[in-house]
Design a protein around this motif. Structure first.
Motif, mmCIF file in Angstrom:
data_model
loop_
_atom_site.group_PDB
_atom_site.id
_atom_site.type_symbol
_atom_site.label_atom_id
_atom_site.label_comp_id
_atom_site.label_asym_id
_atom_site.label_seq_id
_atom_site.Cartn_x
_atom_site.Cartn_y
_atom_site.Cartn_z
ATOM 1 N N LEU A 150 0.878 -1.173 0.000
ATOM 2 C CA LEU A 150 0.000 0.000 0.000
ATOM 3 C C LEU A 150 0.910 1.216 0.000
ATOM 4 C CD1 LEU A 150 -3.196 0.648 2.101
ATOM 5 C CD2 LEU A 150 -1.432 2.404 1.845
ATOM 6 N N ASP A 151 0.761 2.077 -1.020
ATOM 7 C CA ASP A 151 1.642 3.231 -1.151
ATOM 8 C C ASP A 151 0.868 4.476 -1.530
ATOM 9 O OD1 ASP A 151 4.496 2.347 -0.819
ATOM 10 O OD2 ASP A 151 3.839 0.890 -2.310
ATOM 11 N N VAL A 152 1.296 5.610 -0.988
ATOM 12 C CA VAL A 152 0.780 6.912 -1.408
ATOM 13 C C VAL A 152 1.482 7.291 -2.707
ATOM 14 C CG1 VAL A 152 0.575 9.349 -0.835
ATOM 15 C CG2 VAL A 152 0.337 7.617 0.963
ATOM 16 N N ASN A 153 0.710 7.524 -3.759
ATOM 17 C CA ASN A 153 1.280 7.902 -5.050
ATOM 18 C C ASN A 153 1.232 9.397 -5.316
ATOM 19 O OD1 ASN A 153 -0.465 5.037 -6.075
ATOM 20 N ND2 ASN A 153 1.728 5.102 -5.801
ATOM 21 N N GLY A 154 0.344 10.083 -4.625
ATOM 22 C CA GLY A 154 0.228 11.526 -4.798
ATOM 23 C C GLY A 154 -0.462 12.125 -3.586
ATOM 24 N N LEU A 155 -0.091 13.364 -3.247
ATOM 25 C CA LEU A 155 -0.612 13.992 -2.033
ATOM 26 C C LEU A 155 -0.650 15.497 -2.275
ATOM 27 C CD1 LEU A 155 -1.366 13.290 0.948
ATOM 28 C CD2 LEU A 155 1.030 13.663 1.522
ATOM 29 N N TRP A 156 -1.826 16.111 -2.134
ATOM 30 C CA TRP A 156 -1.901 17.546 -2.380
ATOM 31 C C TRP A 156 -3.036 18.195 -1.590
ATOM 32 C CZ3 TRP A 156 -3.905 13.835 -5.449
ATOM 33 C CH2 TRP A 156 -5.185 14.008 -5.993
ATOM 34 N N GLY A 157 -2.900 19.514 -1.427
ATOM 35 C CA GLY A 157 -3.902 20.295 -0.710
ATOM 36 C C GLY A 157 -3.269 21.516 -0.086
ATOM 37 N N GLY A 158 -4.013 22.611 -0.010
ATOM 38 C CA GLY A 158 -3.524 23.809 0.642
ATOM 39 C C GLY A 158 -2.525 24.598 -0.174
ATOM 40 N N PHE A 159 -1.862 25.518 0.468
ATOM 41 C CA PHE A 159 -0.944 26.442 -0.191
ATOM 42 C C PHE A 159 0.397 25.773 -0.462
ATOM 43 C CE2 PHE A 159 2.325 29.834 0.171
ATOM 44 C CZ PHE A 159 1.996 30.514 -0.989
ATOM 45 N N GLN A 160 0.877 25.910 -1.695
ATOM 46 C CA GLN A 160 2.139 25.279 -2.081
ATOM 47 C C GLN A 160 3.072 26.230 -2.810
ATOM 48 O OE1 GLN A 160 1.286 21.414 -4.014
ATOM 49 N NE2 GLN A 160 -0.744 21.568 -3.087
ATOM 50 N N GLY A 161 2.765 27.520 -2.804
ATOM 51 C CA GLY A 161 3.601 28.484 -3.501
ATOM 52 C C GLY A 161 4.771 28.953 -2.664
ATOM 53 N N GLU A 162 5.538 29.909 -3.202
ATOM 54 C CA GLU A 162 6.650 30.498 -2.473
ATOM 55 C C GLU A 162 6.127 31.308 -1.289
ATOM 56 O OE1 GLU A 162 9.910 30.187 -2.932
ATOM 57 O OE2 GLU A 162 9.682 28.807 -4.616
ATOM 58 N N GLY A 163 6.923 31.373 -0.248
ATOM 59 C CA GLY A 163 6.555 32.178 0.896
ATOM 60 C C GLY A 163 5.519 31.508 1.766
ATOM 61 N N SER A 164 4.734 32.294 2.491
ATOM 62 C CA SER A 164 3.769 31.740 3.436
ATOM 63 C C SER A 164 2.373 32.269 3.156
ATOM 64 C CB SER A 164 4.175 32.088 4.872
ATOM 65 O OG SER A 164 4.210 33.500 5.043
ATOM 66 N N LYS A 165 1.402 31.442 3.486
ATOM 67 C CA LYS A 165 -0.003 31.822 3.404
ATOM 68 C C LYS A 165 -0.718 31.070 4.511
ATOM 69 C CE LYS A 165 -3.954 32.133 0.272
ATOM 70 N NZ LYS A 165 -4.545 31.716 -1.031
ATOM 71 N N THR A 166 -1.136 31.753 5.521
ATOM 72 C CA THR A 166 -1.662 31.111 6.726
ATOM 73 C C THR A 166 -3.138 30.776 6.553
ATOM 74 O OG1 THR A 166 -1.991 33.348 7.627
ATOM 75 C CG2 THR A 166 0.012 32.164 8.265
ATOM 76 N N ILE A 167 -3.390 29.560 6.080
ATOM 77 C CA ILE A 167 -4.749 29.115 5.814
ATOM 78 C C ILE A 167 -4.999 27.748 6.435
ATOM 79 C CG2 ILE A 167 -4.947 30.369 3.626
ATOM 80 C CD1 ILE A 167 -4.518 27.545 2.265
ATOM 81 N N ILE A 168 -6.269 27.458 6.595
ATOM 82 C CA ILE A 168 -6.727 26.086 6.790
ATOM 83 C C ILE A 168 -7.321 25.676 5.455
ATOM 84 C CG2 ILE A 168 -8.370 24.595 7.969
ATOM 85 C CD1 ILE A 168 -8.110 26.468 10.384
ATOM 86 N N PRO A 169 -6.680 24.752 4.726
ATOM 87 C CA PRO A 169 -7.157 24.432 3.376
ATOM 88 C C PRO A 169 -8.568 23.872 3.382
ATOM 89 C CG PRO A 169 -5.516 22.847 4.098
ATOM 90 C CD PRO A 169 -5.515 23.940 5.110
ATOM 91 N N ALA A 170 -9.294 24.181 2.327
ATOM 92 C CA ALA A 170 -10.669 23.693 2.206
ATOM 93 C C ALA A 170 -10.712 22.197 1.938
ATOM 94 C CB ALA A 170 -11.389 24.442 1.086
ATOM 95 N N ASN A 171 -9.657 21.659 1.335
ATOM 96 C CA ASN A 171 -9.664 20.239 1.000
ATOM 97 C C ASN A 171 -8.245 19.711 0.887
ATOM 98 O OD1 ASN A 171 -8.891 20.810 -1.894
ATOM 99 N ND2 ASN A 171 -10.891 21.825 -1.809
ATOM 100 N N ALA A 172 -8.119 18.410 0.929
ATOM 101 C CA ALA A 172 -6.837 17.723 0.753
ATOM 102 C C ALA A 172 -7.115 16.369 0.111
ATOM 103 C CB ALA A 172 -6.124 17.553 2.086
ATOM 104 N N HIS A 173 -6.133 15.858 -0.614
ATOM 105 C CA HIS A 173 -6.376 14.679 -1.449
ATOM 106 C C HIS A 173 -5.149 13.768 -1.476
ATOM 107 C CE1 HIS A 173 -9.671 17.143 -3.097
ATOM 108 N NE2 HIS A 173 -8.775 18.116 -3.038
ATOM 109 N N ALA A 174 -5.383 12.497 -1.686
ATOM 110 C CA ALA A 174 -4.291 11.533 -1.834
ATOM 111 C C ALA A 174 -4.707 10.452 -2.822
ATOM 112 C CB ALA A 174 -3.940 10.893 -0.499
ATOM 113 N N LYS A 175 -3.743 10.012 -3.603
ATOM 114 C CA LYS A 175 -3.934 8.844 -4.469
ATOM 115 C C LYS A 175 -3.150 7.691 -3.854
ATOM 116 C CE LYS A 175 -4.711 11.409 -8.769
ATOM 117 N NZ LYS A 175 -6.110 11.012 -8.998
ATOM 118 N N ILE A 176 -3.811 6.544 -3.755
ATOM 119 C CA ILE A 176 -3.234 5.380 -3.072
ATOM 120 C C ILE A 176 -3.305 4.173 -3.998
ATOM 121 C CG2 ILE A 176 -3.377 3.880 -1.056
ATOM 122 C CD1 ILE A 176 -2.979 6.714 -0.155
ATOM 123 N N SER A 177 -2.193 3.445 -4.092
ATOM 124 C CA SER A 177 -2.225 2.196 -4.846
ATOM 125 C C SER A 177 -1.868 1.031 -3.942
ATOM 126 C CB SER A 177 -1.268 2.228 -6.046
ATOM 127 O OG SER A 177 0.077 2.233 -5.619
#
Length: 469
Positions: free
Chosen positions: A306-333
């Protein structure tokens, strides 16, 4: 290794006369970015299918079709004039993996280049290169003999890298058309050290996506932090609850249908010429990791994962952005072994994820694809014919290996069409398939053309009765 031709002189003369043309054709096919998983490349998948169909017609195959499936098309062709001889379904796929991360490629992925004895580019090994060598072996046989020693039915798929979503329905609908003595799949490779190998087992696959949703939009982490559940935090806890620190999967019932290896099977794996230190050094890791109680080769080819193949959610740009992301996602195989069923594994996986999810978020678990594991006995007459062809052309008897990868169609050939499957692939074990700088050993490619031709002669000599055992 010592290479021998083991083919007739006319065949060799033809290959020598068309060497430059053959390499140019190989490159032309690689240049088509047939990435099946990305909708933007759907026209490229169709372009690749049309290229292959035109080549099949040119070399003398018959009943050539680009067949609609509801997704990317299947390319079908046959040659059925070897009366009384065996019939073989040959499967390869023309679609390829995405090329990310692009900045790690040393040359453009769809502009193939030859560096020494290697050709680099997306699909040169997995699986356009192996498809292409079948075309060239067939072309040379038809050009020099005017006929083939066996009957061939080519099935070239365009969705293998995106879970073969539409192929099973097409195979079932064409069950009678695909009657044969066995199926040959060239989508595997050689063993460590580039030792000729025949794969006798493949793992299956269950692929899923987890979507964790909180509010409709991102929230200010100062104004809402501590008052609401964070979807990214919730997803992290879900992922942490899927495996323990020893590598054992925590989904209830996950191992219920796993068929354990016999002592003899474990001995055969132990006897393979595997240098674990060299394997680790090539990976550049501080140490290997996996389920306790099993060797590296056992974990890699005979145990479920069982492996995580992808993981994303929230702020990923340069610098900081203080948020609680609306959603998060993972792909699992999950890679599966006999007798695990992908639908049953998904149901258990989904139920476990929902059971351990935090109550302050909404969680959706979707199955994106799956395929059953496969096992073919090493002593089957077709497998032994492939072994003789490999030894005659590469000058070395092959080893028999269990591969960790998945080819969804393999189990379908066995279960739906009732065909024994021979997994005969030629790519080097460290070919970077699915990664930047994918490469194919040109010595493997050229010798494999001879292997395929020799195999059809070996199969013809065995005959229909011999293949039936």
């Amino acid at each position: 290794m010592t290479l021998t031709t083991a083919t007739d002189q006319a065949f060799e003369d033809f290959l020598a006369a068309h060497a430059d043309e053959r390499l140019a054709s190989y490159k032309d096919l690689i240049r088509i970015p047939s990435i099946s998983a990305l909708p933007a490349h759907a026209p490229d998948c169709r372009r690749a299918a049309a290229w292959i169909a035109a080549d099949l017609e040119r070399i003398g195959m018959e009943h050539v079709e680009v067949v609609e499936t509801g997704g990317h098309p299947v390319v079908y062709a046959d040659w059925l004039h070897a009366e009384g001889a065996p019939t073989i379904v040959v499967y390869c796929h023309y679609d390829v993996q995405p090329v990310d991360p692009l900045d790690l490629w040393t040359s453009p992925p769809f502009e193939p280049v030859v560096v020494g004895d290697r050709i680099l580019g997306r699909g040169v090994a997995d699986d356009k290169g192996q498809l292409h060598l079948h075309l060239r072996a067939t072309e040379a046989l038809l050009a020099t003999r005017g006929r083939l020693p066996v009957n061939l039915k080519f099935v070239f798929e365009g969705e293998e890298e995106s879970s073969s979503a539409h192929l099973d329905d097409w195979l079932r609908a064409n069950r009678e058309r695909l009657t044969a003595d066995f199926a040959l799949i060239s989508d595997t490779g050689f063993f460590e050290g580039n030792i000729p190998a025949i794969t006798i087992a493949l793992r299956g696959m269950m692929y899923a996506q987890i979507d964790v949703t909180g509010t409709d939009v991102d929230l200010h982490s100062g104004g809402y932090g501590g008052a609401v559940e964070n979807p990214a935090n919730a997803l992290a806890r879900i992922i942490a609850g899927l495996k323990d620190e020893t590598g054992r999967i925590l989904v209830p019932g996950f191992y219920d249908d796993v068929v354990e290896l016999t002592a003899e099977e474990r001995r055969m794996i132990e006897d393979l010429p595997f240098d674990e230190d060299a394997y680790l050094a090539r990976l550049g890791l501080p140490q290997l990791h996996g389920e306790l109680g099993f060797s590296t080769l056992e974990r890699r080819g005979t145990r479920p994962t069982l492996d995580v193949n992808g993981l994303w959610g929230g702020f990923q740009g340069e610098g900081s952005k203080t948020i609680i992301p609306a959603n998060a996602h993972a792909k699992i195989s999950c890679r599966l072994v006999s007798d695990q069923d992908p639908d049953r594994i998904f149901a258990a996986f989904r139920d476990h994820v929902l059971a351990i999810a935090a109550p302050g978020v909404r969680v959706d678990v979707r199955m994106l694809g799956g395929g059953r594991p496969s096992l073919t006995p090493a002593h089957h007459p077709a497998t032994q014919a492939a072994a003789r062809a490999l030894e005659a052309t590469f000058g070395q008897a092959p080893v028999y290996i269990r591969e960790g990868g998945s080819i969804p169609v393999c189990a379908t050939f066995e279960g739906t069409l009732g065909l024994p499957v021979v997994l005969l692939g030629f790519s080097p074990p460290d070919d970077h398939a699915h990664a930047p700088n994918e490469w194919m050993d040109l010595g493997n490619y050229e010798t494999a053309i001879r292997t395929v031709a020799r195999l059809w002669d070996e199969v013809a000599a065995v005959g229909v009765a011999g293949l039936a055992g």
